[in-house]
Design a protein around this motif. Structure first.
Motif, mmCIF file in Angstrom:
data_model
loop_
_atom_site.group_PDB
_atom_site.id
_atom_site.type_symbol
_atom_site.label_atom_id
_atom_site.label_comp_id
_atom_site.label_asym_id
_atom_site.label_seq_id
_atom_site.Cartn_x
_atom_site.Cartn_y
_atom_site.Cartn_z
ATOM 1 N N ASP A 30 40.131 34.307 51.876
ATOM 2 C CA ASP A 30 38.736 34.123 51.362
ATOM 3 C C ASP A 30 39.076 33.366 49.493
ATOM 4 O O ASP A 30 40.672 34.442 49.038
ATOM 5 C CB ASP A 30 38.810 34.921 51.191
ATOM 6 N N GLU A 31 37.961 33.476 49.149
ATOM 7 C CA GLU A 31 38.682 32.703 47.916
ATOM 8 C C GLU A 31 38.185 34.136 46.983
ATOM 9 O O GLU A 31 36.794 34.611 46.735
ATOM 10 C CB GLU A 31 38.054 31.620 46.875
ATOM 11 N N ILE A 32 38.367 35.506 46.394
ATOM 12 C CA ILE A 32 38.400 36.464 45.645
ATOM 13 C C ILE A 32 37.581 36.453 44.872
ATOM 14 O O ILE A 32 38.406 35.700 43.032
ATOM 15 C CB ILE A 32 39.135 37.454 46.143
ATOM 16 N N LEU A 33 35.831 36.627 43.762
ATOM 17 C CA LEU A 33 35.695 36.766 42.960
ATOM 18 C C LEU A 33 35.651 37.978 41.470
ATOM 19 O O LEU A 33 34.752 38.740 42.501
ATOM 20 C CB LEU A 33 33.858 36.270 43.441
ATOM 21 N N MET A 34 36.311 37.734 41.302
ATOM 22 C CA MET A 34 36.798 39.379 40.011
ATOM 23 C C MET A 34 35.871 39.215 38.775
ATOM 24 O O MET A 34 35.948 38.286 38.553
ATOM 25 C CB MET A 34 37.817 39.944 40.328
ATOM 26 N N SER A 35 35.294 39.974 37.918
ATOM 27 C CA SER A 35 34.620 40.012 37.083
ATOM 28 C C SER A 35 35.548 41.491 35.809
ATOM 29 O O SER A 35 35.434 42.300 36.669
ATOM 30 C CB SER A 35 33.277 40.323 37.065
ATOM 31 N N LEU A 36 35.490 41.407 34.574
ATOM 32 C CA LEU A 36 36.061 42.365 33.586
ATOM 33 C C LEU A 36 34.770 42.841 31.718
ATOM 34 O O LEU A 36 34.753 41.712 31.759
ATOM 35 C CB LEU A 36 36.886 42.246 33.545
ATOM 36 N N THR A 37 34.387 43.450 32.513
ATOM 37 C CA THR A 37 33.555 43.346 31.368
ATOM 38 C C THR A 37 33.833 44.144 30.142
ATOM 39 O O THR A 37 34.971 45.190 30.539
ATOM 40 C CB THR A 37 32.087 44.641 31.108
ATOM 41 N N ALA A 70 42.782 35.737 48.513
ATOM 42 C CA ALA A 70 43.211 36.624 49.623
ATOM 43 C C ALA A 70 44.581 36.509 50.230
ATOM 44 O O ALA A 70 45.338 35.756 50.695
ATOM 45 C CB ALA A 70 41.805 36.609 50.615
ATOM 46 N N GLY A 71 44.531 37.861 50.897
ATOM 47 C CA GLY A 71 46.413 37.608 51.807
ATOM 48 C C GLY A 71 47.510 38.063 50.754
ATOM 49 O O GLY A 71 48.325 37.747 51.717
ATOM 50 N N LEU A 72 47.403 37.462 49.392
ATOM 51 C CA LEU A 72 48.193 38.444 48.532
ATOM 52 C C LEU A 72 48.697 40.048 48.108
ATOM 53 O O LEU A 72 49.297 40.318 47.490
ATOM 54 C CB LEU A 72 48.523 37.340 47.567
ATOM 55 N N GLY A 73 47.680 40.078 48.251
ATOM 56 C CA GLY A 73 47.323 41.852 47.850
ATOM 57 C C GLY A 73 47.084 41.719 46.305
ATOM 58 O O GLY A 73 46.861 42.012 45.278
ATOM 59 N N LEU A 74 46.181 40.582 45.585
ATOM 60 C CA LEU A 74 46.575 40.376 43.874
ATOM 61 C C LEU A 74 44.993 40.856 43.306
ATOM 62 O O LEU A 74 45.002 41.501 43.026
ATOM 63 C CB LEU A 74 46.065 39.053 43.791
ATOM 64 N N GLU A 75 43.962 41.368 44.993
ATOM 65 C CA GLU A 75 42.966 41.788 44.545
ATOM 66 C C GLU A 75 43.314 43.421 44.258
ATOM 67 O O GLU A 75 42.114 43.815 43.072
ATOM 68 C CB GLU A 75 41.696 41.922 45.358
ATOM 69 N N ASP A 76 44.174 43.801 44.763
ATOM 70 C CA ASP A 76 44.955 45.011 44.291
ATOM 71 C C ASP A 76 45.560 45.070 42.696
ATOM 72 O O ASP A 76 45.062 45.776 42.053
ATOM 73 C CB ASP A 76 45.280 45.718 45.783
#
Length: 186
Positions: free
Chosen positions: A178-185, A146-152
């Motif tokens: 925060d460590e952001i958890l992401m998923s792709l189906t 978190a904090g780098l805009g990576l989630e966007d």
């Protein structure tokens, strides 16, 4: 002209076996990784100091990645522009029998010379094709700082945020992310 002004669509290649990682490929991966870390990228391997402490030594982490390459278990996807390594990403199959249909994405990197040219986005568009079509995976996961805009960035590539681990990453005293958890189906 800068790389940003002259960059073309990247050409893709894969490294799926240890023996395919030639000395030149290893050098290019190391140089890219080092440049990304020194520019503040979120891909610092275990055992490396966080910038600006010293120039990182990514060799042990890179050697471990390369030793683990296998067509059905682990691959590196490379993006090249005009013969230069512009970026890379690692795709690994979950080894546990209950999760062999899932993969993990690590170390997405765009060389600093090619930032802003779409190389990272191109890697993320190509990656699901390889995961599904060549490895038979059905779902991918990754974690981001978190904090780098990576989630966007990942959301624009079709990924969904499925959770956060608050304060899991300590960059410096008083700088927990925060460590952001992401998923792709797929």
């Amino acid at each position: 002209m800068t790389a940003h002004e002259t960059a073309r669509a990247p050409a893709f290649a894969q490294i799926a076996r240890t023996q395919d990682a030639t000395p030149a490929v290893r050098r290019d991966l190391r140089d890219c990784w080092t440049a990304v870390i020194e520019a503040g990228g979120a891909v610092v391997p275990m055992g490396c100091p966080l910038p600006p402490e010293s120039s990182p030594n990514v060799e042990p982490a890179l050697d471990e990645i390369i030793r683990g390459l296998s067509p059905q278990r682990s691959r590196i996807l490379l993006a090249g522009v005009d013969g230069a390594l512009a970026g890379w990403v690692l795709l690994r199959r979950e080894p546990h029998p209950l999760g062999v249909h899932c993969g993990t994405v690590n170390h997405l990197q765009t060389h600093v010379r090619f930032r802003g040219t779409g190389v990272g986005a191109a890697l993320m568009r190509r990656l699901p094709e390889i995961a599904r079509g060549e490895m038979g995976l059905e779902r991918l996961r990754l974690t981001a700082r978190a904090g780098l805009g990576l989630e966007d960035f990942y959301r624009r590539a079709g990924w969904t945020e499925i959770g956060r681990w608050p304060g899991a990453l300590r960059l410096a005293p008083g700088d927990d992310r925060d460590e952001i958890l992401m998923s792709l189906t797929l």
